[in-house]
Design a protein around this motif. Structure first.
Motif, PDB file in Angstrom:
ATOM      1  N   LYS A 143       0.862  -1.188   0.000  1.00  0.00           N
ATOM      2  CA  LYS A 143       0.000   0.000   0.000  1.00  0.00           C
ATOM      3  C   LYS A 143       0.894   1.232   0.000  1.00  0.00           C
ATOM      4  CE  LYS A 143      -4.067   1.808   2.370  1.00  0.00           C
ATOM      5  NZ  LYS A 143      -4.916   1.705   1.173  1.00  0.00           N
ATOM      6  N   TYR A 197      -6.211  -2.856   5.669  1.00  0.00           N
ATOM      7  CA  TYR A 197      -5.075  -3.505   5.033  1.00  0.00           C
ATOM      8  C   TYR A 197      -4.263  -4.325   6.038  1.00  0.00           C
ATOM      9  CZ  TYR A 197      -0.750  -3.907   2.272  1.00  0.00           C
ATOM     10  OH  TYR A 197       0.358  -4.374   1.600  1.00  0.00           O
ATOM     11  N   GLU A 202      -4.511   0.490  -3.305  1.00  0.00           N
ATOM     12  CA  GLU A 202      -4.087   1.877  -3.425  1.00  0.00           C
ATOM     13  C   GLU A 202      -5.326   2.709  -3.755  1.00  0.00           C
ATOM     14  OE1 GLU A 202      -0.989   1.904  -6.298  1.00  0.00           O
ATOM     15  OE2 GLU A 202       0.130   0.337  -5.322  1.00  0.00           O
TER      16      GLU A 202
END
Length: 1039
Positions: free
Chosen positions: A755, A769, A807
């Protein structure tokens, strides 16, 4: 308890078909592809029979102008849209109409909210069918194409091709050499092969609708284009050559007939060429005139053959004249029958049973003549089995009758000299059976100069018959009918092959003309090939190849039937039940055996041609899907092996990194796909997981999955693609971790992208995440995180949305710029396929290094992945360097221990570097950069007055308190220091792999994210954070 209900969404204009019925009094409501309508069927509290919906391809406003008779479509009593079973739903096309489709599930669920239909029903509940005239219907209709039944379309054609010149010109030779008994055996063996093949043809032809293409169509749709394509090419060529062979046979008979009358045009060979070219040109004109004229011509030939056979049988009964007796013809005689029962091999070692078999068998190649014009049959499923089997029965009967009658009437040797008649009872010195019949053929028998009899003359049938020239007419009819049949079959088969686009540069010949879709261009091509080989006029070598081509086709037809039966595919349901998969297998094997017994070099040539054409098709992989039995067999094998694998316990020697890769749409993160593909292709499992949010699902084209799979195939990535709808990345990943795979074919390693924009992301997305990483370790999975210098996501090069799990904010910035309308999948596919972006993992890495920082013992995955990479062609020259932690006092000892371990693992890693300065304090600027990166996520003491740690953790789990920051300060410094070492040693590496630190349960997500960022920042090459599940994946034991 608890009633299940579902919310019915309203119809969205443009998304689902709207409902519109016309309600005039003279006609029923019309249901079309553009309009749906439904209504409640209750009247006065009673359930009424639903109305029949009349289908029209046009709106009601235009229905008066399109009015050939409309078809009734009765709805079920569940719903007016929910139709009863209809034939039109299961066919691909209907004459003069668009393809009919039943309403989708979505339409059935949504339509009832907005649909109201006027109450229009008749007493019976079935609405009347109306006729509506239009200009087209009033115009004279085009004449329907000619279609043939089983008799003229299949039986007559097969009989004409089986009754070839061999019957008239070679059967007597076979009887004289092999004898009647072995001749019958030869006939019955040939019939056995052809009958088994006919049964297989019948089964395949009745398993669904057979269109044009004959044997090629059957084999290709059963075994796929890889096998069907080569056979189609070879079979078309063989038919063209067979046309030339039969034409040359006819031309030779004409030449001999002309020579009997003293007529010679040029010389023997050129006379054959002239007559052959004129004949095949005449046959071409008949073919170009259309199938109707060709069929009438074949009927004429058939009648001529029947007359010639009758003429022969009558001749066997008529008492022979002295002239006939001089030819060795004496009528029915038990002595002649007994003498001709046994073989009398002549001609040296080359004369044997299989030589005679090879001479006779080409007469059996005509059983596919009816199947080859399957597109011109009224009902191929009925005509092909019935006509082919009847043709085999009657031709077999005729061959047996002719062979036994001929062997009962004619001697093997006769002089044809009237002076050889015996006078009186003087038989001293007389040799042969003719002595008992009043003739002395001793001189020609002893000198082997006899010109007549079974063994010496090819005109025996004509000499036996009542009128000689009727047999000559039969020879003409047999040769011309066979030539005409092959001249028609070859273009029909070739046209079907051309339309499938399996081979390049032949599509020109696919065009059809006229009501029967005649392949005129293919006719001309076949004519040119036939003329070319007629001009050669020396076809003995080609004749052997033709027999092998047809035998190869028979073998594959039988194997197609066997393979379709053995795979137990639900789609294999032939209506012809009189076949067996084992007899089909026997037919396939015996056909191959006969190929080598007849002419071994021709068999090898045939297989070389087949394998060459097979290799081309297999390499190009044409985009066709015919539901072949090969697909069913592949499924059966995969299912069987998967089930059997489930009973096998895992062993460390067989460990493979089976990867679940969270790529989102794979074409948007090609580097992630290529990286995993480098060490899993042909080795282990790879699944590309695409987690789709509910918002993305609404705007996602329906065929997205199909074109993403095509993208993977075009990139030559061996991976499955699995989309999954979830509310968040973590939820989707958790479900994929649990549910992906089948049995032992289940992922054990999760691969995600780094990320990169975590500093600018929302805290919730960071938490999502990191929790995905936590869930991975909790599920006992291995983990890989790939970081590229420029990031993984290339979605900014496209105009469509990306999965926001990795992202998200980069793509979120472009959300407002996107068109609210849905893009079609074809548009997106064109964008993705037109530019297959090349990544660093597709380049040859040369002699660069792969640096492995094996900081923590994770079971060996950190070493296994680089080893698998070096087995690939692009990485095999790369040198692997292993970095380990040590101290200055024991540098050599640590290196030697690691070298010994690597040697025991049989890994060819010979460069081990001991990091002795990893405990040093990092540089101040680097440490300051780390502190600045986590500053936005810090929660200082003055900000948390009166709030407990537990409450803080629940409200903002990503926040880093001062206490937590100090508790993890030493670990943070070590991460910064390790990054300094990596940047110093691996600036020019091709790939860096670093052991991934396992997060503590009390470590804030933002702090852990900063550690991952710190470990891999500043590198100009791909970096992989990798961690095994603490179980051995390498071993140095044999068991």
């Amino acid at each position: 308890m608890g009633q299940f209900t579902s919310k019915r969404d309203r119809l969205v204009p443009g998304d689902l078909p709207r409902v519109h019925f016309s309600t005039n009094e003279e006609g029923p409501p019309r249901y079309s592809p553009h309009h749906f309508e439904a209504r409640s069927q209750r009247q006065d509290g009673n359930l009424q029979i639903p109305p029949t919906i009349v289908v029209s391809d046009v709106d009601s406003s235009a229905s008066e102008c399109h009015g050939s008779r409309m078809e009734l479509r009765r709805s079920s009593f569940y719903s007016t849209l929910d139709l009863v079973p209809q034939l039109e739903h299961y066919v691909s096309t209907l004459p003069c109409q668009k393809t009919r489709i039943r309403p989708s599930l979505e339409a059935l669920r949504r339509a009832s909210d907005e649909v109201e239909v006027a109450n229009i029903t008749t007493d019976s509940g079935v609405l009347p069918v109306t006729d509506c005239g239009n200009e087209e219907s009033q115009a004279p209709q085009e004449k329907a194409p000619v279609r043939f039944g089983w008799f003229t379309g299949v039986m007559v054609r097969c009989m004409l091709n089986i009754w070839g010149v061999i019957l008239f010109l070679r059967l007597s030779l076979i009887i004289s050499q092999a004898g009647i008994l072995l001749t019958w055996l030869i006939i019955l063996m040939s019939v056995m092969v052809t009958s088994v093949t006919a049964l297989s043809i019948s089964a395949i032809a009745t398993n669904g609708r057979v269109t044009s293409g004959g044997a090629y169509f059957m084999i290709s749709r059963s075994l796929g284009p890889e096998i069907g394509g080569p056979i189609g090419m070879v079979f078309s060529f063989a038919n063209a050559l067979a046309c030339a062979l039969n034409t040359v046979g006819f031309a030779e008979v004409v030449r001999d007939l002309l020579q009997e009358f003293g007529v010679v045009m040029v010389d023997a060979d050129n006379d054959v060429r002239i007559v052959g070219v004129i004949t095949v040109t005449f046959l071409l004109l008949i073919s170009l005139a259309g199938m109707e004229w060709e069929s009438k011509t074949q009927i004429v030939f058939f009648v001529v053959l029947l007359v010639s056979f009758s003429n022969y049988l009558v001749g066997t009964i008529i008492p022979p004249s002295p002239e006939k007796q001089s030819y060795g013809i004496f009528g029915y005689s038990s002595d002649i029958l007994l003498s001709n029962l046994k073989p009398d091999w002549r001609g040296g070692p080359e004369s044997n049973f299989f030589q005679m078999f090879a001479i006779f068998f080409p007469s059996a190649i005509g059983i596919l003549s009816g199947a080859n014009i399957s597109g011109d049959l009224k009902d191929p499923a009925t005509a092909i089995p019935k006509g082919t089997l009847m043709a085999i029965f009657w031709t077999t009967f005729s061959y047996l009758i002719i062979s036994v009658t001929l062997g009962s009437c004619v001697l093997r040797d006769a002089s044809g000299n009237m002076s050889d008649i015996l006078t009186g009872n003087i038989t001293d010195g007389c040799v042969g059976l003719g002595c008992n019949l009043g003739w002395n053929f001793t001189d020609c028998i002893q000198s082997q100069s006899c010109k007549y009899g079974l063994a010496n003359s090819s005109k025996v049938l004509g000499q036996v018959s009542g009128f000689y020239y009727l047999i000559t007419a039969g020879v003409f009819a047999a040769s011309l009918s066979s030539a005409l049949g092959f001249l028609v079959s070859a273009p029909k088969v070739f046209q079907c092959l051309c339309r499938d686009n399996i081979y390049p540069y032949i599509g020109f010949f696919a065009k059809g003309y006229g009501k029967n879709d005649e392949p005129l261009r293919a006719y001309v091509l076949c004519y040119i090939i036939a003329v070319a080989f007629i001009l050669i006029a020396k076809l003995n070598t080609i004749a052997a190849l033709i027999s092998n081509f047809f035998l190869c086709s028979y073998s594959l037809i039988n194997f197609s039937c066997f393979h379709a039966s053995i795979t137990n595919s639900p789609g294999w349901r032939p209506s012809f039940h009189y076949y067996s998969k084992w007899t089909a297998l026997f037919g396939a094997v015996i056909s191959v055996v006969l190929m080598f017994l007849f002419t071994w070099w021709a068999a090898l040539t045939t297989f070389c041609i087949i394998f060459f054409l097979f290799g081309y098709v297999n390499y190009n992989k044409p985009k066709v899907n015919w539901g072949s039995s090969v697909q069913a067999g592949t499924y059966n094998m995969a299912l069987s092996y998967s089930v059997s694998l489930s009973g096998v316990e895992d062993h460390v020697k067989n460990f493979r990194p089976q990867c679940l890769v969270l790529t989102g749409p794979p074409n948007q993160r090609p580097a992630l796909v290529d990286f995993v593909g480098c060490f899993t292709k042909h080795i282990s499992l790879m699944i590309c997981g695409d987690i789709i949010t509910e918002q993305d699902r609404q705007t996602r084209p329906q065929d997205t999955t199909d074109w993403l799979v095509k993208w993977l195939n075009k990139r030559k990535v061996r991976s499955f693609y699995t989309p999954f709808t979830a509310d968040s990345l973590r939820v989707g990943a958790r479900h994929l971790l649990q549910a992906s795979g089948l049995g032992k074919l289940k992922p054990n390693t999760l691969v995600v992208g780094f990320k990169a924009n975590w500093r600018d992301s929302s805290p919730e997305s960071i938490e999502d995440y990191i929790n995905t990483i936590y869930d991975t370790f909790d599920s006992n999975y291995c983990l890989c995180i790939l970081r590229m210098m420029d990031g993984l996501d290339i979605s900014d090069q496209f105009d469509f949305e990306v999965n926001q799990g990795f992202e998200p904010d980069e793509s979120a910035e472009n959300d407002d710029q996107q068109s609210p309308e849905r893009e079609s999948a074809d548009d997106i596919s064109d964008k993705g396929d037109s530019d297959q972006i090349k990544t660093v993992f597709q380049n040859d890495q040369g002699k660069k290094t792969i640096d492995v920082y094996w900081i923590a013992d994770d079971g060996g995955l950190t070493l296994l992945v680089p080893y698998l990479l070096t087995r690939r062609k692009r990485w095999h020259r790369s040198k692997v360097r292993v970095f380990i932690v040590g101290d200055e006092q024991n540098v050599e000892e640590g290196r030697n221990e690691m070298m010994a371990l690597l040697k025991r693992f049989r890994l060819d890693f010979n460069d081990v570097i001991v990091m002795t300065d990893s405990e040093r304090r990092p540089q101040a600027k680097n440490l300051s950069r780390f502190v600045d990166s986590v500053a936005p996520f810090r929660l200082h003491d003055e900000q948390q007055e009166g709030v407990s740690v537990q409450e803080l953790r629940q409200s903002a789990p990503w926040k880093i308190s001062d206490k937590e920051f100090e508790a993890f300060k030493l670990k943070s410094e070590r991460k910064v220091r390790l990054n300094e070492i990596i940047r110093r040693n691996s600036q020019h590496a091709a790939l860096v792999l670093v052991s991934l630190p396992v997060p503590h349960s009390d470590c804030p997500s933002a702090l852990y994210m900063a550690w991952l960022d710190t470990l891999t920042c500043g590198l100009h090459c791909p970096a992989v954070l990798i961690r095994g599940n603490q179980q051995n994946v390498l071993t140095f034991y044999c068991q």
